[in-house]
Design an enzyme around this catalytic site. Structure first.
Site, PDB file in Angstrom:
ATOM      1  N   ALA A  66       0.874  -1.301   0.101  1.00  8.78           N
ATOM      2  CA  ALA A  66      -0.037  -0.040   0.042  1.00  8.78           C
ATOM      3  C   ALA A  66       0.902   1.400  -0.076  1.00  8.78           C
ATOM      4  O   ALA A  66       1.891   1.112   0.520  1.00  8.78           O
ATOM      5  CB  ALA A  66      -0.894   0.089   1.263  1.00  8.78           C
ATOM      6  N   GLY A 110       0.997  -5.232   0.975  1.00  6.59           N
ATOM      7  CA  GLY A 110      -0.317  -5.259   0.252  1.00  6.59           C
ATOM      8  C   GLY A 110      -0.216  -6.108  -1.145  1.00  6.59           C
ATOM      9  O   GLY A 110      -1.103  -6.715  -1.587  1.00  6.59           O
ATOM     10  N   GLU A 113      -0.142  -9.627  -0.539  1.00 11.14           N
ATOM     11  CA  GLU A 113      -1.511 -10.013   0.007  1.00 11.14           C
ATOM     12  C   GLU A 113      -2.313 -10.205  -1.442  1.00 11.14           C
ATOM     13  O   GLU A 113      -2.888 -10.939  -1.787  1.00 11.14           O
ATOM     14  CB  GLU A 113      -1.938  -9.141   0.954  1.00 11.14           C
ATOM     15  CG  GLU A 113      -1.327  -9.150   2.403  1.00 11.14           C
ATOM     16  CD  GLU A 113      -1.684  -8.067   3.201  1.00 11.14           C
ATOM     17  OE1 GLU A 113      -1.328  -6.886   2.842  1.00 11.14           O
ATOM     18  OE2 GLU A 113      -2.008  -8.315   4.412  1.00 11.14           O
ATOM     19  N   GLU A 133       5.080  -4.991   7.163  1.00 15.65           N
ATOM     20  CA  GLU A 133       4.268  -4.035   7.848  1.00 15.65           C
ATOM     21  C   GLU A 133       5.008  -3.883   9.304  1.00 15.65           C
ATOM     22  O   GLU A 133       4.905  -2.997   9.932  1.00 15.65           O
ATOM     23  CB  GLU A 133       2.814  -4.603   7.896  1.00 15.65           C
ATOM     24  CG  GLU A 133       2.236  -4.402   6.647  1.00 15.65           C
ATOM     25  CD  GLU A 133       2.308  -5.636   5.700  1.00 15.65           C
ATOM     26  OE1 GLU A 133       3.118  -6.736   6.088  1.00 15.65           O
ATOM     27  OE2 GLU A 133       1.449  -5.843   4.730  1.00 15.65           O
TER      28      GLU A 133
HETATM   29  N1  DAK Z   1       4.665   3.284  -0.787  1.00 18.46           N
HETATM   30  C1  DAK Z   1       5.094   4.442  -1.116  1.00 18.46           C
HETATM   31  N2  DAK Z   1       6.042   4.554  -1.695  1.00 18.46           N
HETATM   32  C2  DAK Z   1       6.828   3.476  -2.152  1.00 18.46           C
HETATM   33  C3  DAK Z   1       6.434   2.441  -1.424  1.00 18.46           C
HETATM   34  C4  DAK Z   1       5.537   2.229  -0.789  1.00 18.46           C
HETATM   35  N3  DAK Z   1       5.005   0.923  -0.272  1.00 18.46           N
HETATM   36  N4  DAK Z   1       7.671   1.423  -1.777  1.00 18.46           N
HETATM   37  C5  DAK Z   1       8.645   2.283  -2.596  1.00 18.46           C
HETATM   38  N5  DAK Z   1       8.064   3.581  -2.683  1.00 18.46           N
HETATM   39  C6  DAK Z   1       8.656   4.594  -3.320  1.00 18.46           C
HETATM   40  C7  DAK Z   1      10.119   4.880  -2.643  1.00 18.46           C
HETATM   41  O1  DAK Z   1       9.703   5.918  -1.362  1.00 18.46           O
HETATM   42  C8  DAK Z   1      10.769   5.581  -3.852  1.00 18.46           C
HETATM   43  O2  DAK Z   1      10.174   6.950  -3.622  1.00 18.46           O
HETATM   44  P1  DAK Z   1      11.519   8.041  -4.273  1.00 18.46           P
HETATM   45  O3  DAK Z   1      11.998   8.036  -2.922  1.00 18.46           O
HETATM   46  O4  DAK Z   1      11.991   7.991  -5.597  1.00 18.46           O
HETATM   47  O5  DAK Z   1      10.192   9.275  -4.283  1.00 18.46           O
HETATM   48  C9  DAK Z   1      10.547   4.705  -4.957  1.00 18.46           C
HETATM   49  O6  DAK Z   1       9.360   4.128  -4.509  1.00 18.46           O
HETATM   50  C10 DAK Z   1      11.513   3.691  -5.079  1.00 18.46           C
HETATM   51  O7  DAK Z   1      11.918   3.083  -4.082  1.00 18.46           O
HETATM   52  P2  DAK Z   1      13.224   2.926  -3.230  1.00 18.46           P
HETATM   53  O8  DAK Z   1      14.163   3.919  -3.482  1.00 18.46           O
HETATM   54  O9  DAK Z   1      13.152   2.601  -1.781  1.00 18.46           O
HETATM   55  O10 DAK Z   1      13.932   1.700  -3.991  1.00 18.46           O
HETATM   56  P3  DAK Z   1      14.776   0.564  -3.325  1.00 18.46           P
HETATM   57  O11 DAK Z   1      15.156  -0.511  -4.487  1.00 18.46           O
HETATM   58  O12 DAK Z   1      15.951   1.039  -2.809  1.00 18.46           O
HETATM   59  O13 DAK Z   1      13.890  -0.421  -2.138  1.00 18.46           O
HETATM   60  C11 DAK Z   1      11.910  -1.575  -1.292  1.00 18.46           C
HETATM   61  C12 DAK Z   1      12.661  -1.044  -2.647  1.00 18.46           C
HETATM   62  C13 DAK Z   1      10.622  -2.097  -1.937  1.00 18.46           C
HETATM   63  C14 DAK Z   1      12.625  -2.507  -0.565  1.00 18.46           C
HETATM   64  C15 DAK Z   1      11.604  -0.276  -0.601  1.00 18.46           C
HETATM   65  O14 DAK Z   1      11.034   0.785  -1.546  1.00 18.46           O
HETATM   66  C16 DAK Z   1      10.582  -0.346   0.435  1.00 18.46           C
HETATM   67  O15 DAK Z   1      10.784  -1.191   1.481  1.00 18.46           O
HETATM   68  N6  DAK Z   1       9.332   0.035   0.238  1.00 18.46           N
HETATM   69  C17 DAK Z   1       8.270  -0.188   1.334  1.00 18.46           C
HETATM   70  C18 DAK Z   1       7.845  -1.636   1.239  1.00 18.46           C
HETATM   71  C19 DAK Z   1       6.543  -1.769   2.630  1.00 18.46           C
HETATM   72  O16 DAK Z   1       6.945  -1.382   3.679  1.00 18.46           O
HETATM   73  N7  DAK Z   1       5.543  -2.054   1.992  1.00 18.46           N
HETATM   74  C20 DAK Z   1       4.246  -2.477   2.935  1.00 18.46           C
HETATM   75  C21 DAK Z   1       3.471  -1.236   3.020  1.00 18.46           C
HETATM   76  S1  DAK Z   1       2.033  -1.257   4.058  1.00 18.46           S
HETATM   77  C22 DAK Z   1      -5.449  -2.772   3.146  1.00 18.46           C
HETATM   78  C23 DAK Z   1      -4.843  -3.432   2.165  1.00 18.46           C
HETATM   79  C24 DAK Z   1      -3.429  -3.193   1.942  1.00 18.46           C
HETATM   80  C25 DAK Z   1      -2.732  -2.901   2.959  1.00 18.46           C
HETATM   81  C26 DAK Z   1      -3.220  -2.616   4.235  1.00 18.46           C
HETATM   82  C27 DAK Z   1      -4.775  -2.522   4.278  1.00 18.46           C
HETATM   83  N8  DAK Z   1      -7.016  -2.790   3.313  1.00 18.46           N
HETATM   84  C28 DAK Z   1      -7.878  -3.338   2.362  1.00 18.46           C
HETATM   85  C29 DAK Z   1      -7.672  -2.309   4.481  1.00 18.46           C
HETATM   86  C30 DAK Z   1      -1.301  -2.824   2.849  1.00 18.46           C
HETATM   87  C31 DAK Z   1      -0.359  -2.368   3.760  1.00 18.46           C
HETATM   88  C32 DAK Z   1       0.903  -2.276   3.162  1.00 18.46           C
HETATM   89  O17 DAK Z   1       1.331  -2.986   2.032  1.00 18.46           O
END
Ligand code: DAK
Length: 259
Positions: A66, A110, A113, A133
């Site tokens: 997400a 997400g 998921e 998360e």
């Molecule tokens: N959200 C927003 N931006 C993101 C992102 C994300 N999840 N993942 C990556 N980006 C953005 C980065 O901020 C970066 O943006 P800029 O800095 O260039 O503006 C760009 O994408 C490239 O990312 P990185 O520079 O970080 O790239 P790397 O190769 O160094 O790293 C990475 C890739 C995937 C390891 C890293 O970006 C990362 O850790 N991303 C976050 C992963 C994460 O924590 N995901 C879980 C999010 S919480 C629901 C449905 C769904 C959900 C909840 C409720 N309902 C139906 C109620 C889901 C929740 C989640 O998924």
């Protein structure tokens, strides 16, 4: 074809392809993307000429979860009252036609998921799955704590959910999360060929087969077998069931009416 900003859609024969397309944020699943995804799923579901769908992302990311930047300032009241990204999201697991996730790169939070909500996952060899998360101070919100243990067992699900670590495609195949791993360059050809094969079956037969397998996650073995038996009997109402068996006996290819 609708004018989407965050996804792209394409039709190949009887296969509907949906590609998540927010490359700058690794396909982070913002509310607009999820809304468009719901619309695209509805459109393919309603199109009688589509027999199977493929959901995919880019070579670098299926989806990195997400959109954290969109979520970060929301309050409990916000997410509860707007039922945050729930409606479009649930469509992925509610479509009745078969849907394959073709996953390359990151499938995190997400993204993981969403791939699990599809009927099965074909992974490229660069795919990485995880539920990070916990590293954000929260927990999976779209089925990660429920589907992962059902698919890969408690121990590995706990390992992923509590540490937030990623697993590679080989580990995901070993533990049964993905049905097969293919070289990245072959991912879409393989996924589309598989979808074409499914779309080349009788549509109502694939729909009831999918429904019957999904029952296994919702009920006891005895009730599941009973559901399967009743559904098997019900397929004798399909024109295509009569045609399929007649074609076998006549040593010819079945001609499906999808009825
Ligand atoms: N959200 C927003 N931006 C993101 C992102 C994300 N999840 N993942 C990556 N980006 C953005 C980065 O901020 C970066 O943006 P800029 O800095 O260039 O503006 C760009 O994408 C490239 O990312 P990185 O520079 O970080 O790239 P790397 O190769 O160094 O790293 C990475 C890739 C995937 C390891 C890293 O970006 C990362 O850790 N991303 C976050 C992963 C994460 O924590 N995901 C879980 C999010 S919480 C629901 C449905 C769904 C959900 C909840 C409720 N309902 C139906 C109620 C889901 C929740 C989640 O998924």
């Amino acid at each position: 074809m609708a004018d989407y900003q965050n996804i792209r859609t394409e039709i190949r024969g009887r296969v509907g392809i949906i590609r998540l397309d927010r490359p700058k944020s690794l396909n982070a699943l913002c509310a607009d993307l999820v809304r468009e995804l719901g619309q695209a799923l509805d459109a393919f579901e309603d199109d009688a000429a589509i027999g199977c769908m493929v959901l995919t992302g880019s070579e670098r990311a299926f989806a990195a979860g997400a959109d954290i930047k969109e979520m970060k300032d929301k309050t409990y009241q916000d997410v509860f009252l707007e039922d945050f990204i729930t409606v479009g999201w649930e469509k992925v697991s509610r479509v009745r036609k078969p849907i394959i996730a073709a996953v390359a790169g990151f499938a995190l939070g997400g993204g993981c998921e969403m791939a699990m909500m599809c009927d099965f996952i074909i992974a490229a060899d660069n795919a990485r799955f995880g539920q990070p998360e916990i590293t954000l101070g929260t927990i999976p919100g779209a089925g990660g704590t429920q589907r992962l243990p059902r698919f890969i067992g408690k121990s590995k699900a706990m390992d992923l959910v509590l540490t937030g670590r990623m697993m590679d495609a080989a580990e995901a195949e070993r533990c049964g999360l993905v049905s097969r791993v293919v070289p990245l360059a072959q991912l879409m050809d393989d996924a589309i060929a598989t979808a074409e094969k499914i779309a080349g079956m009788s549509l109502p037969a694939t729909m009831v087969a999918k429904e019957a397998v999904n029952r296994a996650f919702e009920t006891t073995l005895d009730e599941g077998i009973r559901f399967e038996r009743r559904t098997f009997h019900a397929t004798f109402a399909f024109d295509d069931r009569a045609e399929g068996m007649a074609a076998f006996a006549d040593k010819r290819k079945a001609i499906w009416k999808h009825r």
